[in-house]
Design an enzyme around this catalytic site. Structure first.
Site, PDB file in Angstrom:
ATOM      1  N   GLY A  20     -26.985 -53.875  36.093  1.00  0.00           N
ATOM      2  CA  GLY A  20     -26.011 -54.863  35.874  1.00  0.00           C
ATOM      3  C   GLY A  20     -26.432 -56.458  35.850  1.00  0.00           C
ATOM      4  O   GLY A  20     -25.456 -57.281  35.981  1.00  0.00           O
ATOM      5  N   GLN A  47     -28.175 -52.960  29.671  1.00  0.00           N
ATOM      6  CA  GLN A  47     -27.130 -52.359  28.561  1.00  0.00           C
ATOM      7  C   GLN A  47     -27.671 -52.051  27.344  1.00  0.00           C
ATOM      8  O   GLN A  47     -27.571 -51.241  26.714  1.00  0.00           O
ATOM      9  CB  GLN A  47     -25.865 -52.604  29.001  1.00  0.00           C
ATOM     10  N   ASP A  71     -27.100 -47.189  28.888  1.00  0.00           N
ATOM     11  CA  ASP A  71     -25.650 -47.335  28.762  1.00  0.00           C
ATOM     12  C   ASP A  71     -25.089 -46.389  29.636  1.00  0.00           C
ATOM     13  O   ASP A  71     -25.239 -45.190  29.318  1.00  0.00           O
ATOM     14  CB  ASP A  71     -25.571 -47.194  27.195  1.00  0.00           C
ATOM     15  N   ILE A 119     -21.659 -52.961  37.636  1.00  0.00           N
ATOM     16  CA  ILE A 119     -21.017 -52.690  36.310  1.00  0.00           C
ATOM     17  C   ILE A 119     -19.644 -52.579  36.113  1.00  0.00           C
ATOM     18  O   ILE A 119     -19.058 -51.760  36.990  1.00  0.00           O
ATOM     19  CB  ILE A 119     -21.903 -51.453  35.557  1.00  0.00           C
ATOM     20  N   TYR A 123      -5.465 -58.852  36.185  1.00  0.00           N
ATOM     21  CA  TYR A 123      -6.603 -57.979  36.630  1.00  0.00           C
ATOM     22  C   TYR A 123      -6.265 -56.805  36.020  1.00  0.00           C
ATOM     23  O   TYR A 123      -7.256 -55.937  35.553  1.00  0.00           O
ATOM     24  CB  TYR A 123      -6.883 -57.963  38.200  1.00  0.00           C
ATOM     25  N   LYS A 130     -10.823 -50.198  39.978  1.00  0.00           N
ATOM     26  CA  LYS A 130     -11.643 -50.594  41.070  1.00  0.00           C
ATOM     27  C   LYS A 130     -10.815 -49.501  42.397  1.00  0.00           C
ATOM     28  O   LYS A 130     -11.794 -49.209  43.137  1.00  0.00           O
ATOM     29  CB  LYS A 130     -11.418 -51.905  41.506  1.00  0.00           C
ATOM     30  N   LYS A 158     -17.907 -66.922  39.060  1.00  0.00           N
ATOM     31  CA  LYS A 158     -17.986 -67.232  37.756  1.00  0.00           C
ATOM     32  C   LYS A 158     -18.936 -66.435  37.025  1.00  0.00           C
ATOM     33  O   LYS A 158     -19.908 -67.039  37.113  1.00  0.00           O
ATOM     34  CB  LYS A 158     -17.875 -68.530  37.428  1.00  0.00           C
ATOM     35  N   ALA A 200     -18.323 -61.379  33.083  1.00  0.00           N
ATOM     36  CA  ALA A 200     -17.425 -60.327  33.336  1.00  0.00           C
ATOM     37  C   ALA A 200     -15.962 -61.129  33.645  1.00  0.00           C
ATOM     38  O   ALA A 200     -15.028 -61.069  33.026  1.00  0.00           O
ATOM     39  CB  ALA A 200     -17.651 -59.293  34.185  1.00  0.00           C
TER      40      ALA A 200
HETATM   41  P1  NAD Z   1     -21.626 -59.514  34.609  1.00  0.00           P
HETATM   42  O1  NAD Z   1     -21.173 -59.693  33.563  1.00  0.00           O
HETATM   43  O2  NAD Z   1     -22.722 -60.490  35.154  1.00  0.00           O
HETATM   44  O3  NAD Z   1     -22.227 -58.023  35.038  1.00  0.00           O
HETATM   45  C1  NAD Z   1     -21.401 -56.879  34.297  1.00  0.00           C
HETATM   46  C2  NAD Z   1     -22.295 -56.065  33.908  1.00  0.00           C
HETATM   47  O4  NAD Z   1     -21.830 -54.740  33.429  1.00  0.00           O
HETATM   48  C3  NAD Z   1     -23.391 -56.529  32.769  1.00  0.00           C
HETATM   49  O5  NAD Z   1     -24.855 -56.446  33.079  1.00  0.00           O
HETATM   50  C4  NAD Z   1     -23.064 -55.629  31.660  1.00  0.00           C
HETATM   51  O6  NAD Z   1     -24.138 -55.248  30.822  1.00  0.00           O
HETATM   52  C5  NAD Z   1     -22.864 -54.295  32.453  1.00  0.00           C
HETATM   53  N1  NAD Z   1     -22.157 -53.324  31.728  1.00  0.00           N
HETATM   54  C6  NAD Z   1     -20.997 -53.132  31.074  1.00  0.00           C
HETATM   55  N2  NAD Z   1     -20.706 -52.061  30.356  1.00  0.00           N
HETATM   56  C7  NAD Z   1     -22.167 -51.318  30.598  1.00  0.00           C
HETATM   57  C8  NAD Z   1     -22.476 -50.013  29.871  1.00  0.00           C
HETATM   58  N3  NAD Z   1     -21.532 -49.548  29.309  1.00  0.00           N
HETATM   59  N4  NAD Z   1     -23.553 -49.817  30.266  1.00  0.00           N
HETATM   60  C9  NAD Z   1     -24.574 -50.353  31.172  1.00  0.00           C
HETATM   61  N5  NAD Z   1     -24.084 -51.433  31.543  1.00  0.00           N
HETATM   62  C10 NAD Z   1     -22.970 -52.139  31.611  1.00  0.00           C
HETATM   63  O7  NAD Z   1     -20.692 -59.697  35.779  1.00  0.00           O
HETATM   64  P2  NAD Z   1     -20.304 -59.520  37.190  1.00  0.00           P
HETATM   65  O8  NAD Z   1     -19.353 -60.390  37.803  1.00  0.00           O
HETATM   66  O9  NAD Z   1     -21.656 -59.816  37.873  1.00  0.00           O
HETATM   67  O10 NAD Z   1     -19.889 -57.982  37.681  1.00  0.00           O
HETATM   68  C11 NAD Z   1     -20.613 -56.993  38.291  1.00  0.00           C
HETATM   69  C12 NAD Z   1     -19.871 -56.326  39.050  1.00  0.00           C
HETATM   70  O11 NAD Z   1     -19.303 -57.170  40.210  1.00  0.00           O
HETATM   71  C13 NAD Z   1     -18.589 -55.462  38.331  1.00  0.00           C
HETATM   72  O12 NAD Z   1     -18.423 -54.366  38.796  1.00  0.00           O
HETATM   73  C14 NAD Z   1     -17.340 -56.648  38.666  1.00  0.00           C
HETATM   74  O13 NAD Z   1     -16.181 -55.896  38.683  1.00  0.00           O
HETATM   75  C15 NAD Z   1     -17.710 -56.851  39.952  1.00  0.00           C
HETATM   76  N6  NAD Z   1     -17.216 -58.024  40.860  1.00  0.00           N
HETATM   77  C16 NAD Z   1     -17.177 -59.393  40.189  1.00  0.00           C
HETATM   78  C17 NAD Z   1     -16.485 -60.265  40.887  1.00  0.00           C
HETATM   79  C18 NAD Z   1     -16.288 -61.553  40.085  1.00  0.00           C
HETATM   80  O14 NAD Z   1     -15.624 -62.445  40.540  1.00  0.00           O
HETATM   81  N7  NAD Z   1     -17.341 -61.799  39.119  1.00  0.00           N
HETATM   82  C19 NAD Z   1     -15.722 -60.137  41.768  1.00  0.00           C
HETATM   83  C20 NAD Z   1     -15.475 -58.760  42.565  1.00  0.00           C
HETATM   84  C21 NAD Z   1     -16.294 -57.792  41.997  1.00  0.00           C
END
Ligand code: NAD
Length: 272
Positions: A13, A40, A64, A92, A155, A162, A192, A195
């Site tokens: 991810g 991905q 993926d 992810i 959300y 989640k 930030k 996603a």
């Molecule tokens: P990000 O966009 O950097 O990471 C999301 C990742 O998911 C990306 O690398 C993307 O390529 C991957 N992904 C999506 N669909 C995919 C697929 N089909 N196969 C393989 N990979 C896939 O954003 P982030 O915020 O770092 O998100 C990472 C995790 O953290 C997520 O589960 C998100 O819900 C969670 N999260 C984020 C926050 C926030 O505020 N940013 C807070 C709490 C939890």
């Protein structure tokens, strides 16, 4: 050498240098872990390659998570490279931007199932495909958010996904516990990232947390990296089926802080 010396694992991810997975990878690297990253798609590969090179010695493998053949191949390749795997980070999630605005009730069946597939089932699928390659004492971590427990503006389906993901953590902890393999979740405060930018008015959630969290600041990649390394290391050998909040304490708050400034959505720019 660090608390992760001699540990080998997989980070899933990392999309760019804002990703929570990147914060975790950097902290793991400082603590001596050996890692592979899965990415991905080709587009993501171009952004992740320089990051992996900056840490050194990281293999990149395409996967993926909606494709079982892709998951099977990922773990076969990891098995060849590492033998047994000591840790996995599943960072992810996906929901269509059009479902992260307005009312949850309006989501289509197809978009609901797709969001649940990527954001929830994929964690179970990862554990299933990784099972034969996991070392005694292995630790597996997923990323979640407070929107699983309480309603957050826009959300929507991600909150539902989640909630199911957090329930999966508990069932998987029981499935794997007899083999001394631990499964946990890290509930991060808003950061930030790519996603997060899909959630309508994310800037409002971000500012609200900053003003109302007990620590009076937002969550950093270093905060997330620190908790993740704890959960992935032997320091947390007695912890499984747990969701640890890393959100400047926001989850304990019941009301707007008396000293929090008033914020209006309309006054926030995209940069906020
Ligand atoms: P990000 O966009 O950097 O990471 C999301 C990742 O998911 C990306 O690398 C993307 O390529 C991957 N992904 C999506 N669909 C995919 C697929 N089909 N196969 C393989 N990979 C896939 O954003 P982030 O915020 O770092 O998100 C990472 C995790 O953290 C997520 O589960 C998100 O819900 C969670 N999260 C984020 C926050 C926030 O505020 N940013 C807070 C709490 C939890």
């Amino acid at each position: 050498m660090g608390i992760m010396a001699h540990k080998k694992g997989l980070i899933m991810g990392v999309a760019n240098d804002k990703s929570l997975a990147w914060g975790i990878a950097q902290t793991l690297s400082k603590q001596g872990a050996k890692m592979a990253f899965s990415y991905q798609s080709e587009v993501i590969y171009r952004r992740v390659k320089p990051l992996a090179e900056s840490l050194g010695g990281i293999e990149l493998i395409e996967c993926d998570v909606t494709d079982d053949e892709s998951l099977k191949s990922l773990f076969e390749q990891l098995g060849d490279k590492f033998g047994k795997i000591d840790f996995i980070v599943h960072s992810i999630a996906f929901a269509s931007k059009k479902d992260l605005v307005g009312k949850y009730v309006d989501i289509s069946r197809n978009n609901f199932l797709n969001s649940m597939n990527v954001s929830c089932y994929s964690f179970t699928a990862v554990c299933q495909h990784a099972s034969n390659y996991l070392a005694d004492g292995a630790s597996i971590l997923t990323l979640t958010y407070l929107g699983a427990e309480r309603v957050m503006p826009n959300y929507n389906v991600m909150g539902v996904a989640k909630a199911a993901l957090e329930a999966s953590v508990k069932y998987l902890a029981v499935d794997f516990g007899g083999r001394n393999i631990r499964i946990n979740g890290l509930s991060a405060g808003p950061v930030k990232t790519l996603a997060a930018s899909g959630i309508d008015n994310f800037g409002y959630i971000f500012k609200w947390n900053q003003y109302n969290a007990p620590l009076k600041r937002n969550t950093t990649l270093e905060d997330v990296g620190g908790t993740a390394v704890f959960l992935l290391s032997d320091l947390s050998s007695g912890v499984t089926g747990e969701i640890i909040h890393t959100d400047s304490g926001y989850h304990i708050v019941g009301m707007k802080a008396a000293d929090a400034p008033d914020i209006s959505i309309s006054a926030l720019s995209v940069a906020d």
